[in-house]
Every structure is written in C-alpha cells, then in structure tokens.
Design an enzyme around this catalytic site. Structure first.
Site, short mmCIF file in Angstrom:
data_model
loop_
_atom_site.label_atom_id
_atom_site.label_comp_id
_atom_site.label_asym_id
_atom_site.label_seq_id
_atom_site.Cartn_x
_atom_site.Cartn_y
_atom_site.Cartn_z
N LYS A 168 -50.35 -31.98 -13.94
CA LYS A 168 -49.33 -32.66 -14.73
C LYS A 168 -48.11 -31.79 -15.04
O LYS A 168 -47.02 -32.32 -15.26
CB LYS A 168 -49.94 -33.18 -16.04
CG LYS A 168 -50.80 -34.42 -15.89
CD LYS A 168 -49.94 -35.64 -15.59
CE LYS A 168 -50.75 -36.93 -15.67
NZ LYS A 168 -49.92 -38.13 -15.45
N SER B 223 -57.47 -32.85 -9.15
CA SER B 223 -56.27 -33.00 -9.98
C SER B 223 -56.33 -32.27 -11.32
O SER B 223 -55.28 -31.96 -11.90
CB SER B 223 -55.98 -34.48 -10.23
OG SER B 223 -57.08 -35.10 -10.87
#
Length: 429
Positions: A67, A322
C-alpha cells in the site's frame, strides 16, 4: 475483525486510464522511500506444482504491505499548495499505514480517520509510522462512518483525499511491483497471480504486464465471500454487493472502483475465487513450510495455484504476496477455518440418552482411534442431563468423516451437524 473499506466517490478529478509511462514515473519517484522487495523462488511450492513458483514479497515492504507504493506516489505528486493544506484518508488497515508513513517522510500534515472499532494494535502502527505528521481520528463504528467524516473535513478545510485504490496515481504506484518482477526474471513470467480487493493492485500490475509482456497471463484472485470484481464483470458494470464475508479484510470490498474495473476488464485474463477456509490453509502452510507470515489477502494468490494446477505445470509463475500484517490473535480462528474447510473439523449438537454411561459409550463406540474431541459443553446450564451437548470433533484424515457418521447412526444417536446448518453454526461456534 476490522471494518471493511467499501468503494466511495473520490472528490478529486480522475484520469480515464493509467499508462506505462505513469508507472515508470512512479518507479523513479518511489526509489527514494520504498524497499525493493525480493522475488524469491519457492522450492516447496515449485515442487508441489511441478513448476517454478516465485513469490514477490511485499510483506517485507517497509510498512509490511504494498500500500505504501500507491499512497506515496499519490501524495508525492500533489502540488505545493495541496501539500501545504494537507491530506486526509479513511482506512482501518494497510492503506492508513502507507499514508501515515508517506506523510512522515514528506513532512505533510495528514488526518487519518479510522473507525472506533479498529483494533488498538493497528491504531498504534499508524501512529508509529506517522509520528508527529499525522492525526489519528477515531470516529463511528464502521468504515463508512469514518469515510463520511473524512470527506466532510476535506470539504471544509480544502484538504486532498487519498483514495485506497480508485485513483490513477495509486494504481501507477502499485504497478511498479510488476516492473520489479520483470526486471528480476531472466524470461517473462507465464502466469502472475494477484489479489483483488478494490482492484488497485490488479489494475496496476495488469497494465504493466499487458504492455511489456502481453503473453503473460494475469490472474486476479478474490475471496469467495467478497467477489465484487467477478460480479461486476458478470453484469458488465460496477455493482455494490449487499453482503460480504469480511474475514479476508484486506480484500473484502463491497464495490470495486470504476477506474480499476475499466482497467481490469482489459488486462486480466481470468479471475478465480478462493474460499476463505482455503486462504487460511495457505496461511498456515506458508508459515509452517516457509516461515512466511502473510495476512489473509496476501495468501490468496498462493491458495489459487490449486485451481490452475494443470495449466501451470512446467511454467514460470509469480504470486504477489501483497502483505503480512496478520494479527497473532487471529491465528486460532485461521486454524479453525482451515480445519473446517479441509474436512477435518466438525461440530454436532448431540442428544445423549438420558442414562448413566451414555457419554462414556460415545467415547468408546463412536469416536475413531484418531478422532479427538476439541470442544464439549452442555447447552443447558441448569439441567445438563436433559439438554443437548455441543461437541467439536477433529479428525486425523478427512476420510474418517463418513465412518464417524455411520457409527453415530448405528448407535441411534439424535444429532444435528452444525457444519451443514449455517444459522446454527454462526450462533454457536
């Protein structure tokens, strides 16, 4: 369980697409702050699937998720006037940490709105990454409550809203992962598996691969209980799901972004849906066999390999891990969900005969030699002998299930299997 981030309208203007040039510019901008995470060949997974499996380890990023790439690229691209006025975001997870880190690195004031129900550990992480540059504001019970307050402040104080996924700069920053993957491999990947939540990661990765290596098949992976991109593509428009399973919190999104949807329709070759229990199994296997700690959303690409077992034999495969922000307090639930999915854990409501020795007979005559009772409690506290009991049984092999049921029937027991009764299961387990 942390609140779910649903798609909302970003008050800032939006471009219609993201180009390769946008990703290259983001790559140069991000070099000043991010970790170039390793692309590691995984020997265990490669042997299991008879191919070359590489893991792109975004769980080793500075904030333990991808992110930061989109957040920093977006914030760093603001005008001096926008930076002076500061930024706002609403998040209960990794996006908040990426924004907080970026504010601290750039010396920009940020207001981060989080639901008051956000676990304290996550709030502390955001404050740690943001330092004196960010103000964490806990408000409301849901992400929607936090979002509404964030937009209100944006409007009143003319601050810039940093969307978690549906913004070109966010998508371009995420696309730098694909650029690093391509630079790390001697030959292009045959398959790339990437998690879909709001779609920002898949849109960025898909854009880069389909520009530089069109033959690479980009496979999006969604949690079965929150497959909003699958539903959007089925109906040929972005829709809002009424109900979702929030367990895979990093990917449990009711509504994908309009821009991310538009890009994914052009760049994804397929989307697969992974049951939440299967994601839990992948988490445990990655930890036990590879000493890798991943969050549920980060496990989805690895869990999806089973669904492509035949196609990927002999191929070069990349799974983008991720993130690794997994709360240790969730591990018992993760193990439980995995066992149930794998057919190794069952719950029953059993009405034992009202006579002495009935429970002892159950242990002797019904349980198999490798079966284990992991939970036992009477449902009536004041009249235990005349009420049913909740019994949890863990099997050593899933093949032991039918013999267990046969022995219960042969014994003449009255029982209800809770695994097959969703309402009772959710109420009692």
């Amino acid at each position: 369980m942390e609140p779910t981030e649903t798609q909302k309208i970003d008050p800032t203007p939006m471009a219609s697409t993201v180009s390769m040039e946008d990703i290259v510019r983001a790559h140069h901008m991000l070099r000043e702050v991010i970790v170039r995470t390793p692309l590691q060949r995984d020997a265990v997974l490669s042997a299991k699937y008879n191919c070359n499996v590489y893991l792109k380890r975004e769980d080793l990023q500075v904030v333990r998720s991808f992110k930061i790439r989109g957040a920093y690229n977006m914030i760093r691209s603001l005008t001096p006037e926008q930076m002076e006025k500061g930024i706002v975001c609403a998040s209960a997870g990794n996006h908040a940490q990426g924004v907080a880190f970026s504010c601290n690195a750039l010396g920009i004031h940020g207001k981060i709105f989080m639901p008051s129900t956000t676990p304290n550990q996550k709030v502390k992480q955001v404050r740690r990454f943001g330092g004196n540059s960010v103000e964490v504001i806990l408000t409301g019970d849901t992400f929607d409550d936090a979002y509404d307050e964030a937009i209100k402040v944006c409007s009143e104080q003319e601050m810039t809203f940093i969307h978690p996924f549906d913004q070109p700069k966010i998508i371009a920053g995420n696309g730098t992962i694909a650029m690093e993957v391509m630079e790390s491999l001697d030959t292009p990947a045959d398959y790339v598996f990437v998690t879909i939540g709001g779609g920002g990661l898949a849109a960025g990765v898909g854009t880069y691969f389909k520009t530089v290596s069109p033959s690479t098949k980009v496979i999006g992976v969604e949690p079965l209980g929150a497959a909003s991109m699958t539903e959007a593509m089925r109906l040929n428009k972005v829709v809002t799901l009424e109900q979702i399973d929030k367990f895979v919190d990093g990917a449990a999104v009711k509504r994908v972004g309009q821009l991310t949807y538009d890009i994914c329709t052009r760049t994804l070759d397929d989307i697969v849906k992974v049951p939440e229990g299967k994601a839990c199994t992948a988490i445990l296997e990655l930890y036990n066999e590879n000493a890798i700690v991943v969050e549920p959303a980060g496990s989805l690409p690895v869990a999806a390999l089973d669904m492509y077992r035949e196609q990927i034999q002999g191929k070069t495969v990349v799974c983008i891990v991720s993130g690794g922000n997994n709360d240790i307090d969730r591990m018992q639930e993760i193990k439980e969900r995995s066992l149930i999915y794998e057919g190794l854990k069952y719950y029953f409501m059993v009405n034992f005969p009202q006579r002495a020795g009935a429970l002892r007979e159950f242990l002797q005559d019904v349980l198999g030699p490798d079966d284990d009772i992991t939970r036992f409690e009477y449902t009536k506290k004041n009249d235990k002998e005349n009420g049913p009991a909740l019994v949890g049984i863990e099997l050593f092999h899933k093949e032991d299930y039918l013999p267990l049921i046969e022995r219960m029937n042969r014994k003449g027991l009255k029982y209800t299997e809770l695994n097959k009764n969703e309402d009772l299961f959710n109420m009692l387990i």
